[in-house]
Design a protein around this motif. Sequence first.
Motif, PDB file in Angstrom:
ATOM      1  N   GLY A  13       0.842  -1.201   0.000  1.00  0.00           N
ATOM      2  CA  GLY A  13       0.000   0.000   0.000  1.00  0.00           C
ATOM      3  C   GLY A  13       0.871   1.243   0.000  1.00  0.00           C
ATOM      4  N   GLY A  15       1.726   3.260  -2.454  1.00  0.00           N
ATOM      5  CA  GLY A  15       1.511   4.282  -3.467  1.00  0.00           C
ATOM      6  C   GLY A  15       0.807   5.517  -2.936  1.00  0.00           C
ATOM      7  N   SER A  16       0.338   5.451  -1.700  1.00  0.00           N
ATOM      8  CA  SER A  16      -0.510   6.536  -1.188  1.00  0.00           C
ATOM      9  C   SER A  16      -0.438   6.570   0.335  1.00  0.00           C
ATOM     10  CB  SER A  16      -1.952   6.262  -1.654  1.00  0.00           C
ATOM     11  OG  SER A  16      -2.889   7.079  -1.010  1.00  0.00           O
ATOM     12  N   GLY A  17      -0.871   7.672   0.900  1.00  0.00           N
ATOM     13  CA  GLY A  17      -1.110   7.775   2.338  1.00  0.00           C
ATOM     14  C   GLY A  17       0.035   7.340   3.230  1.00  0.00           C
ATOM     15  N   GLY A  19       1.453   4.359   3.693  1.00  0.00           N
ATOM     16  CA  GLY A  19       2.472   3.490   3.089  1.00  0.00           C
ATOM     17  C   GLY A  19       3.524   4.309   2.369  1.00  0.00           C
ATOM     18  N   VAL A  38      -1.392  -1.945  -5.583  1.00  0.00           N
ATOM     19  CA  VAL A  38      -2.211  -2.426  -6.688  1.00  0.00           C
ATOM     20  C   VAL A  38      -2.432  -1.305  -7.708  1.00  0.00           C
ATOM     21  CG1 VAL A  38      -4.517  -1.874  -5.760  1.00  0.00           C
ATOM     22  CG2 VAL A  38      -4.185  -3.975  -7.063  1.00  0.00           C
ATOM     23  N   GLU A  39      -2.191  -0.073  -7.301  1.00  0.00           N
ATOM     24  CA  GLU A  39      -2.448   1.087  -8.163  1.00  0.00           C
ATOM     25  C   GLU A  39      -1.141   1.497  -8.849  1.00  0.00           C
ATOM     26  OE1 GLU A  39      -4.537   3.966  -5.712  1.00  0.00           O
ATOM     27  OE2 GLU A  39      -5.200   5.024  -7.499  1.00  0.00           O
ATOM     28  N   ASP A  63      -1.154  -7.149  -5.849  1.00  0.00           N
ATOM     29  CA  ASP A  63      -2.470  -7.195  -5.214  1.00  0.00           C
ATOM     30  C   ASP A  63      -2.317  -8.117  -4.009  1.00  0.00           C
ATOM     31  OD1 ASP A  63      -5.036  -7.706  -4.377  1.00  0.00           O
ATOM     32  OD2 ASP A  63      -5.850  -7.977  -6.397  1.00  0.00           O
ATOM     33  N   VAL A  64      -2.414  -7.567  -2.814  1.00  0.00           N
ATOM     34  CA  VAL A  64      -2.122  -8.375  -1.615  1.00  0.00           C
ATOM     35  C   VAL A  64      -3.172  -9.459  -1.348  1.00  0.00           C
ATOM     36  CG1 VAL A  64      -0.768  -6.557  -0.483  1.00  0.00           C
ATOM     37  CG2 VAL A  64      -3.232  -6.759   0.016  1.00  0.00           C
ATOM     38  N   ASN A  90       0.649  -3.060   5.156  1.00  0.00           N
ATOM     39  CA  ASN A  90      -0.085  -1.813   5.369  1.00  0.00           C
ATOM     40  C   ASN A  90      -1.264  -1.605   4.420  1.00  0.00           C
ATOM     41  OD1 ASN A  90      -0.195   1.234   6.144  1.00  0.00           O
ATOM     42  ND2 ASN A  90       0.166   1.223   3.930  1.00  0.00           N
ATOM     43  N   GLY A  92      -4.630  -1.430   2.672  1.00  0.00           N
ATOM     44  CA  GLY A  92      -5.946  -1.621   3.279  1.00  0.00           C
ATOM     45  C   GLY A  92      -6.999  -0.810   2.569  1.00  0.00           C
ATOM     46  N   SER A 144      -5.727  -0.750  13.222  1.00  0.00           N
ATOM     47  CA  SER A 144      -6.481   0.504  13.334  1.00  0.00           C
ATOM     48  C   SER A 144      -7.041   0.577  14.744  1.00  0.00           C
ATOM     49  CB  SER A 144      -7.644   0.478  12.334  1.00  0.00           C
ATOM     50  OG  SER A 144      -8.536   1.545  12.552  1.00  0.00           O
ATOM     51  N   ALA A 193      -6.080   8.959   1.629  1.00  0.00           N
ATOM     52  CA  ALA A 193      -7.143   8.755   0.626  1.00  0.00           C
ATOM     53  C   ALA A 193      -8.007   7.534   0.948  1.00  0.00           C
ATOM     54  CB  ALA A 193      -6.501   8.599  -0.750  1.00  0.00           C
ATOM     55  N   ASN A 200     -10.128   1.202  -5.864  1.00  0.00           N
ATOM     56  CA  ASN A 200      -9.419  -0.063  -6.095  1.00  0.00           C
ATOM     57  C   ASN A 200     -10.336  -1.266  -5.940  1.00  0.00           C
ATOM     58  OD1 ASN A 200      -6.757   0.965  -6.550  1.00  0.00           O
ATOM     59  ND2 ASN A 200      -6.706   1.533  -4.387  1.00  0.00           N
ATOM     60  N   VAL A 282     -11.773   3.902  14.306  1.00  0.00           N
ATOM     61  CA  VAL A 282     -11.292   4.365  12.997  1.00  0.00           C
ATOM     62  C   VAL A 282     -11.040   3.177  12.098  1.00  0.00           C
ATOM     63  CG1 VAL A 282      -9.506   5.630  11.812  1.00  0.00           C
ATOM     64  CG2 VAL A 282     -10.191   6.302  14.091  1.00  0.00           C
TER      65      VAL A 282
HETATM   66  N1  LIG Z   1      -6.400   6.916   7.297  1.00  0.00           N
HETATM   67  C1  LIG Z   1      -6.807   6.533   8.490  1.00  0.00           C
HETATM   68  O1  LIG Z   1      -7.410   7.322   9.250  1.00  0.00           O
HETATM   69  C2  LIG Z   1      -6.535   5.139   8.960  1.00  0.00           C
HETATM   70  C3  LIG Z   1      -6.782   4.846  10.314  1.00  0.00           C
HETATM   71  C4  LIG Z   1      -6.514   3.576  10.783  1.00  0.00           C
HETATM   72  C5  LIG Z   1      -5.991   2.611   9.944  1.00  0.00           C
HETATM   73  N2  LIG Z   1      -5.763   2.904   8.626  1.00  0.00           N
HETATM   74  C6  LIG Z   1      -5.161   1.866   7.797  1.00  0.00           C
HETATM   75  O2  LIG Z   1      -3.968   2.359   7.236  1.00  0.00           O
HETATM   76  C7  LIG Z   1      -3.624   1.594   6.069  1.00  0.00           C
HETATM   77  C8  LIG Z   1      -3.179   2.517   4.958  1.00  0.00           C
HETATM   78  O3  LIG Z   1      -4.300   3.261   4.508  1.00  0.00           O
HETATM   79  P1  LIG Z   1      -4.257   4.841   4.224  1.00  0.00           P
HETATM   80  O4  LIG Z   1      -5.083   5.475   5.266  1.00  0.00           O
HETATM   81  O5  LIG Z   1      -2.872   5.291   3.998  1.00  0.00           O
HETATM   82  O6  LIG Z   1      -5.144   4.903   2.882  1.00  0.00           O
HETATM   83  P2  LIG Z   1      -4.734   5.112   1.337  1.00  0.00           P
HETATM   84  O7  LIG Z   1      -5.965   4.777   0.570  1.00  0.00           O
HETATM   85  O8  LIG Z   1      -4.139   6.448   1.144  1.00  0.00           O
HETATM   86  O9  LIG Z   1      -3.626   4.003   1.106  1.00  0.00           O
HETATM   87  C9  LIG Z   1      -3.946   2.626   1.014  1.00  0.00           C
HETATM   88  C10 LIG Z   1      -3.120   2.004  -0.102  1.00  0.00           C
HETATM   89  O10 LIG Z   1      -3.429   0.596  -0.197  1.00  0.00           O
HETATM   90  C11 LIG Z   1      -3.504   0.281  -1.582  1.00  0.00           C
HETATM   91  N3  LIG Z   1      -4.309  -0.937  -1.807  1.00  0.00           N
HETATM   92  C12 LIG Z   1      -5.662  -1.067  -1.752  1.00  0.00           C
HETATM   93  N4  LIG Z   1      -6.006  -2.318  -2.081  1.00  0.00           N
HETATM   94  C13 LIG Z   1      -4.860  -3.002  -2.318  1.00  0.00           C
HETATM   95  C14 LIG Z   1      -4.569  -4.333  -2.684  1.00  0.00           C
HETATM   96  N5  LIG Z   1      -5.540  -5.243  -2.891  1.00  0.00           N
HETATM   97  N6  LIG Z   1      -3.261  -4.697  -2.849  1.00  0.00           N
HETATM   98  C15 LIG Z   1      -2.276  -3.786  -2.652  1.00  0.00           C
HETATM   99  N7  LIG Z   1      -2.488  -2.505  -2.325  1.00  0.00           N
HETATM  100  C16 LIG Z   1      -3.773  -2.124  -2.153  1.00  0.00           C
HETATM  101  C17 LIG Z   1      -4.123   1.507  -2.227  1.00  0.00           C
HETATM  102  O11 LIG Z   1      -3.901   1.544  -3.639  1.00  0.00           O
HETATM  103  C18 LIG Z   1      -3.430   2.628  -1.468  1.00  0.00           C
HETATM  104  O12 LIG Z   1      -2.230   3.016  -2.109  1.00  0.00           O
HETATM  105  C19 LIG Z   1      -4.856   0.748   5.766  1.00  0.00           C
HETATM  106  O13 LIG Z   1      -4.631  -0.577   6.227  1.00  0.00           O
HETATM  107  C20 LIG Z   1      -5.950   1.406   6.586  1.00  0.00           C
HETATM  108  O14 LIG Z   1      -6.982   0.519   6.921  1.00  0.00           O
HETATM  109  C21 LIG Z   1      -6.039   4.139   8.128  1.00  0.00           C
END
Ligand SMILES: NC(=O)c1ccc[n+]([C@@H]2O[C@H](COP(=O)([O-])OP(=O)(O)OC[C@H]3O[C@@H](n4cnc5c(N)ncnc54)[C@H](O)[C@@H]3O)[C@@H](O)[C@H]2O)c1
Length: 282
Positions: A13, A15-17, A19, A38-39, A63-64, A90, A92, A144, A193, A200, A282
């Motif tokens: 994960g 590519g964004s956020g 990760g 995956v993106e 794709d995890v 990571n 999700g 989370s 995001a 996705n 969350v």
């Molecule tokens: N943002 C929050 O407030 C928050 C809070 C608690 C936990 N989380 C957890 O943090 C983790 C990261 O999420 P984020 O908040 O950075 O969101 P994000 O959407 O910005 O990043 C998630 C990344 O996972 C990738 N992804 C989705 N499906 C996938 C797959 N099948 N295989 C591989 N990659 C895949 C997406 O393309 C994206 O780049 C997640 O597990 C999420 O549940 C987020």
Amino acid sequence: MESLSGKTAVVTGAGSGMGRAFAERFGRAGMNVVLADVEAPKLDETVAALTAAGVPAIGVVTDVTDGAAVDRLRDAAIERFGRVHVLCNNAGVAGSGPSGGNFVNEAEWRWVLEVNLWGVIHGHRAFLPHLVGHGDGHIVNTASMAGHFPGHSAYSASKWAVVAITEGLFHDPRLRAAGVGVSCLCPGWVDTAIADSARNRPEWAAPERGVEPTPMEEAMVAYVRDQLRSGMAPGAVADLVHDAILANRFWIFTDMQMVAALRPRLDAVLAAENPPQLGPGV
Ligand SMILES: NC(=O)c1ccc[n+]([C@@H]2O[C@H](COP(=O)([O-])OP(=O)(O)OC[C@H]3O[C@@H](n4cnc5c(N)ncnc54)[C@H](O)[C@@H]3O)[C@@H](O)[C@H]2O)c1
């Protein structure tokens, strides 16, 4: 782990956020970084930015939910950098699809559990023998605060499961003997995001046609988007993860007020009383 420089991290994960922020933080710590997502376009963009900053980095579209793809990720990392030391499971998604008032939206549950739980399970199966084999490693699973607050949702179920298996792994005698560390990241709101996870969503998990969100679901989505926008910066979470690996710390919380809000539930469990209503996790 006592040092990170010159070692290799794999981040799913990425590519964004969060990760992406982990990959950047590890790069600044002098690590090689293997980014998986995956993106593809976002992954390429992130790898290019890291490479331009002088970080030895590769991207592997993964794709995890696909165990064989996670095996290929491990193989690509080992082929390029020799060893993997840090694994961040990571990737999700947040399921927020409409239920039409039904108790269970089956496609959504399958998709969210496949990514959030099976993604972590595949990571364990594919990488743990390697980490235990050389002994200088650490695994960070992104759960989370939703893994501590009850909720009748696929997201909640997936994150409770990740908390449980990560804590179980912490006590695994094989990891203990090898000196491999384990951390469980339980973020509160983080500005990413995640609310747009449906970008996705695969065809096999497409929402049923004609199913509309209930007013309560619409209100929840708006509330979540609002909280995320005012959430912590992903880079600040990455600092906590970096520090926890070096300190061999299991719990990585980002919001201790949310942790404190768990107390009434824990007290009720200890007293075998009916569960009190808590605020949303969350
Ligand atoms: N943002 C929050 O407030 C928050 C809070 C608690 C936990 N989380 C957890 O943090 C983790 C990261 O999420 P984020 O908040 O950075 O969101 P994000 O959407 O910005 O990043 C998630 C990344 O996972 C990738 N992804 C989705 N499906 C996938 C797959 N099948 N295989 C591989 N990659 C895949 C997406 O393309 C994206 O780049 C997640 O597990 C999420 O549940 C987020």
